[in-house]
Design an enzyme around this catalytic site. Structure first.
Site, mmCIF file in Angstrom:
data_model
loop_
_atom_site.group_PDB
_atom_site.id
_atom_site.type_symbol
_atom_site.label_atom_id
_atom_site.label_comp_id
_atom_site.label_asym_id
_atom_site.label_seq_id
_atom_site.Cartn_x
_atom_site.Cartn_y
_atom_site.Cartn_z
ATOM 1 N N HIS A 193 5.068 -4.229 -7.982
ATOM 2 C CA HIS A 193 5.609 -2.814 -8.600
ATOM 3 C C HIS A 193 4.216 -2.258 -9.529
ATOM 4 C CE1 HIS A 193 6.348 -4.134 -12.941
ATOM 5 N NE2 HIS A 193 6.626 -5.343 -12.285
ATOM 6 N N CYS A 209 7.429 -10.836 -11.964
ATOM 7 C CA CYS A 209 7.135 -9.837 -10.920
ATOM 8 C C CYS A 209 5.619 -9.727 -11.120
ATOM 9 C CB CYS A 209 7.403 -8.408 -11.280
ATOM 10 S SG CYS A 209 9.486 -8.354 -10.962
#
Length: 233
Positions: A193, A209
């Site tokens: 992201h 992440c």
């Protein structure tokens, strides 16, 4: 879905590997190294990173994604942005064919590689990585969903570590740690992201992440197809 993120010879027909639309892979690496070596030590810190507790030095050019060697913590006090570990990797080391495309997330180099399914596009970006080995998941997965302005819902384990976290942050909110675009992996709560906090790129700063500058995820997002192969190593 919960998101744990705090976040060969030259072929003129191929698109050049870039991080900012103009630099080649060689220029990118040279820029990282040169930037890290040339960064002056400032007299006082501008901020304290809440994830690592380290002082943040330097500044970014307004409206642009800063180079890893430009906006970073004092290099004399923290070695988490380890530029010397970079290794150029190729998708064929991990897969027999490109399929719909390949993403390699290199934890040691703190870099994300992308190849399109037709083999004509290759991109290389600096990324954030998980803050600890406990939060790091390695292996093969794939992109199963994409979202623009994704919402962020801290996982129960994140809230246990930090009860002050909100229950939910809507997409597009300035304090949303997922930035402007997100690629969801088949592993629940693991994403690639963007991020509004550019200080985290190139560092151990996430809860699992892999974060990119918003400019970079905006370039990658439309190219990535559902079913793109992903290996994190």
């Amino acid at each position: 879905m919960n998101q744990p993120c705090h976040q060969p010879p030259h072929d003129p027909r191929r698109k050049t590997a870039t991080v900012d639309g103009t630099a080649s892979r060689r220029a990118f690496l040279g820029g990282l190294i040169a930037g890290g070596l040339a960064l002056p030590r400032l007299a006082s810190a501008q901020a304290i990173d809440p994830t690592t507790g380290q002082a943040v030095y330097g500044s970014a050019t307004a409206g642009q994604a800063p180079d890893v060697g430009v906006y970073q913590i004092d290099p004399t006090k923290d070695s988490r942005r380890n530029l010397s570990s970079f290794r150029n990797r190729h998708w064929s080391e991990f897969y027999p064919s490109l399929g719909k495309g390949v993403i390699l997330a290199d934890i040691s180099s703190r870099a994300l590689h992308y190849w399109s399914g037709d083999g004509n596009t290759y991109l290389l970006f600096p990324s954030s990585i998980p803050v600890s080995e406990e939060l790091t998941k390695r292996g093969r997965t794939e992109v199963v969903r994409k979202a623009q302005n994704p919402t962020w819902t801290p996982t129960p384990s994140m809230r246990q570590r930090d009860p002050s976290l909100p229950q939910r942050v809507e997409g597009g909110a300035p304090d949303n740690p997922l930035g402007v675009y997100a690629l969801y992996l088949s592993w629940p709560a693991y994403l690639i992201h963007g991020t509004h906090d550019t200080r985290k790129i190139g560092r151990k700063s996430s809860s699992g992440c892999y974060g990119l500058y918003n400019e970079h995820i905006a370039r990658l997002y439309p190219l990535v197809e559902i079913g793109t192969q992903v290996t994190i190593f």
